[in-house]
Write a protein that holds these residues in place. Structure first.
Motif, PDB file in Angstrom:
ATOM      1  N   MET A   1      55.598  28.401 -48.541  1.00  0.00           N
ATOM      2  CA  MET A   1      55.361  29.458 -47.919  1.00  0.00           C
ATOM      3  C   MET A   1      56.070  29.736 -47.075  1.00  0.00           C
ATOM      4  N   SER A   2      56.069  28.682 -46.090  1.00  0.00           N
ATOM      5  CA  SER A   2      57.025  28.978 -44.998  1.00  0.00           C
ATOM      6  C   SER A   2      58.691  29.079 -45.492  1.00  0.00           C
ATOM      7  N   ARG A   3      58.917  28.722 -46.530  1.00  0.00           N
ATOM      8  CA  ARG A   3      60.389  28.768 -47.187  1.00  0.00           C
ATOM      9  C   ARG A   3      60.459  30.300 -47.483  1.00  0.00           C
ATOM     10  N   TYR A   4      59.471  30.923 -47.931  1.00  0.00           N
ATOM     11  CA  TYR A   4      59.780  32.230 -48.266  1.00  0.00           C
ATOM     12  C   TYR A   4      59.873  33.079 -47.151  1.00  0.00           C
ATOM     13  N   LEU A   5      58.995  32.633 -46.065  1.00  0.00           N
ATOM     14  CA  LEU A   5      59.018  33.498 -44.620  1.00  0.00           C
ATOM     15  C   LEU A   5      60.520  33.291 -43.868  1.00  0.00           C
ATOM     16  N   TYR A   6      61.182  32.049 -44.139  1.00  0.00           N
ATOM     17  CA  TYR A   6      62.238  31.850 -43.504  1.00  0.00           C
ATOM     18  C   TYR A   6      63.298  32.726 -44.368  1.00  0.00           C
ATOM     19  N   LEU A   7      63.270  32.735 -45.729  1.00  0.00           N
ATOM     20  CA  LEU A   7      64.061  33.526 -46.387  1.00  0.00           C
ATOM     21  C   LEU A   7      64.211  35.069 -46.160  1.00  0.00           C
ATOM     22  N   ILE A   8      62.856  35.623 -46.169  1.00  0.00           N
ATOM     23  CA  ILE A   8      62.665  36.810 -45.458  1.00  0.00           C
ATOM     24  C   ILE A   8      63.310  37.364 -44.169  1.00  0.00           C
ATOM     25  N   ALA A   9      62.959  36.360 -43.380  1.00  0.00           N
ATOM     26  CA  ALA A   9      63.362  36.820 -41.855  1.00  0.00           C
ATOM     27  C   ALA A   9      64.969  36.744 -41.880  1.00  0.00           C
ATOM     28  N   ALA A  10      65.719  35.609 -42.474  1.00  0.00           N
ATOM     29  CA  ALA A  10      67.110  35.250 -42.567  1.00  0.00           C
ATOM     30  C   ALA A  10      67.616  36.774 -43.426  1.00  0.00           C
ATOM     31  N   LEU A  11      66.998  37.354 -44.298  1.00  0.00           N
ATOM     32  CA  LEU A  11      67.602  38.438 -45.165  1.00  0.00           C
ATOM     33  C   LEU A  11      67.378  39.740 -44.226  1.00  0.00           C
ATOM     34  N   PHE A  12      66.252  39.850 -43.533  1.00  0.00           N
ATOM     35  CA  PHE A  12      66.158  40.881 -42.372  1.00  0.00           C
ATOM     36  C   PHE A  12      67.277  40.836 -41.560  1.00  0.00           C
ATOM     37  N   LEU A  13      67.369  39.525 -40.869  1.00  0.00           N
ATOM     38  CA  LEU A  13      68.207  39.457 -39.704  1.00  0.00           C
ATOM     39  C   LEU A  13      69.749  39.820 -40.335  1.00  0.00           C
ATOM     40  N   PHE A  14      69.982  39.451 -41.696  1.00  0.00           N
ATOM     41  CA  PHE A  14      71.284  39.801 -42.240  1.00  0.00           C
ATOM     42  C   PHE A  14      71.584  41.383 -42.392  1.00  0.00           C
ATOM     43  N   VAL A  15      70.569  41.890 -42.805  1.00  0.00           N
ATOM     44  CA  VAL A  15      70.709  43.358 -43.011  1.00  0.00           C
ATOM     45  C   VAL A  15      70.982  44.076 -41.704  1.00  0.00           C
ATOM     46  N   ALA A  16      70.152  43.644 -40.720  1.00  0.00           N
ATOM     47  CA  ALA A  16      70.143  44.151 -39.506  1.00  0.00           C
ATOM     48  C   ALA A  16      71.448  44.029 -38.721  1.00  0.00           C
ATOM     49  N   CYS A  17      71.799  43.141 -39.052  1.00  0.00           N
ATOM     50  CA  CYS A  17      73.306  42.743 -38.418  1.00  0.00           C
ATOM     51  C   CYS A  17      74.383  43.239 -39.310  1.00  0.00           C
ATOM     52  N   ALA A  18      74.226  43.317 -40.412  1.00  0.00           N
ATOM     53  CA  ALA A  18      75.307  43.859 -41.342  1.00  0.00           C
ATOM     54  C   ALA A  18      75.636  45.311 -41.627  1.00  0.00           C
ATOM     55  N   SER A  19      74.476  45.961 -41.039  1.00  0.00           N
ATOM     56  CA  SER A  19      74.472  47.844 -41.038  1.00  0.00           C
ATOM     57  C   SER A  19      75.327  47.973 -39.636  1.00  0.00           C
ATOM     58  N   PRO A  20      76.201  48.950 -39.870  1.00  0.00           N
ATOM     59  CA  PRO A  20      77.122  49.458 -38.552  1.00  0.00           C
ATOM     60  C   PRO A  20      75.938  50.341 -37.851  1.00  0.00           C
ATOM     61  N   GLN A  21      76.311  50.412 -36.538  1.00  0.00           N
ATOM     62  CA  GLN A  21      75.485  51.132 -35.731  1.00  0.00           C
ATOM     63  C   GLN A  21      76.171  52.655 -35.859  1.00  0.00           C
ATOM     64  N   GLN A  22      74.971  53.649 -36.023  1.00  0.00           N
ATOM     65  CA  GLN A  22      75.335  55.072 -35.966  1.00  0.00           C
ATOM     66  C   GLN A  22      75.367  55.450 -34.527  1.00  0.00           C
ATOM     67  N   VAL A  23      76.562  56.196 -34.260  1.00  0.00           N
ATOM     68  CA  VAL A  23      76.403  57.001 -32.928  1.00  0.00           C
ATOM     69  C   VAL A  23      75.879  58.484 -33.259  1.00  0.00           C
ATOM     70  N   ALA A  24      75.034  58.806 -32.473  1.00  0.00           N
ATOM     71  CA  ALA A  24      74.619  60.402 -32.746  1.00  0.00           C
ATOM     72  C   ALA A  24      75.858  61.055 -32.047  1.00  0.00           C
ATOM     73  N   GLU A  25      76.442  62.120 -32.917  1.00  0.00           N
ATOM     74  CA  GLU A  25      77.205  63.093 -32.207  1.00  0.00           C
ATOM     75  C   GLU A  25      76.714  64.348 -32.153  1.00  0.00           C
ATOM     76  N   GLU A  26      76.983  65.182 -31.245  1.00  0.00           N
ATOM     77  CA  GLU A  26      76.298  66.517 -31.133  1.00  0.00           C
ATOM     78  C   GLU A  26      77.473  67.342 -32.130  1.00  0.00           C
ATOM     79  N   PRO A  27      76.825  68.216 -33.171  1.00  0.00           N
ATOM     80  CA  PRO A  27      77.445  69.038 -33.527  1.00  0.00           C
ATOM     81  C   PRO A  27      78.041  70.284 -32.964  1.00  0.00           C
ATOM     82  N   GLN A  28      79.318  70.470 -33.298  1.00  0.00           N
ATOM     83  CA  GLN A  28      79.772  71.786 -32.549  1.00  0.00           C
ATOM     84  C   GLN A  28      79.259  72.953 -33.247  1.00  0.00           C
ATOM     85  N   GLN A  29      78.774  73.800 -32.228  1.00  0.00           N
ATOM     86  CA  GLN A  29      78.291  75.336 -32.757  1.00  0.00           C
ATOM     87  C   GLN A  29      79.070  76.350 -32.403  1.00  0.00           C
ATOM     88  N   THR A  30      79.245  77.125 -33.324  1.00  0.00           N
ATOM     89  CA  THR A  30      80.338  78.110 -33.237  1.00  0.00           C
ATOM     90  C   THR A  30      79.415  79.469 -32.974  1.00  0.00           C
TER      91      THR A  30
END
Length: 119
Positions: A1-30
């Motif tokens: 069971m602890s093996r599955y926890l390590y696998l889920i934690a590693a998968l979560f860490l991989f997804v969190a580090c692999a996704s690019p950070q998005q910077v919120a830009e203010e849309p230009q309003q005309t």
């Protein structure tokens, strides 16, 4: 069971580090005004004869606003009423003053006494 926890934690860490950070830009309003928008006319507009006559008489301008020769009739009234619920009667007197501001004389004035029977 602890093996599955390590696998889920590693998968979560991989997804969190692999996704690019998005910077919120203010849309230009005309800011668009109504006069800035081009609108196609889908068909020719026929000007009603009554509007053309009002332009000729000077009671309306080309924009539809009241013209120099625009007039309105006026009326003022005073009502006095007395209810007699025992005899199912109403007694009253009305004083009506009508001001004809039009350039034409009036041939008749129609007064309608409409009872409110729907309440």
């Amino acid at each position: 069971m602890s093996r599955y926890l390590y696998l889920i934690a590693a998968l979560f860490l991989f997804v969190a580090c692999a996704s690019p950070q998005q910077v919120a830009e203010e849309p230009q309003q005309t800011q668009w005004g109504v006069s800035d928008i081009e609108r196609p006319v889908p068909y020719p507009i026929d000007i009603p004869n009554a509007f053309t006559r009002a332009l000729d008489f000077g009671s309306r301008s080309e924009t539809g606003a009241p013209g120099d020769d625009y007039w309105q009739n006026e009326a003022s009234y005073s009502l006095h009423a007395e209810l007699d619920p025992d005899n199912h009667m109403i007694y009253g007197q009305a004083d009506i003053t009508y001001f004809n501001n039009s350039p034409e004389p009036l041939n008749a004035i129609v007064v309608e006494l409409a009872q409110n029977l729907h309440k």
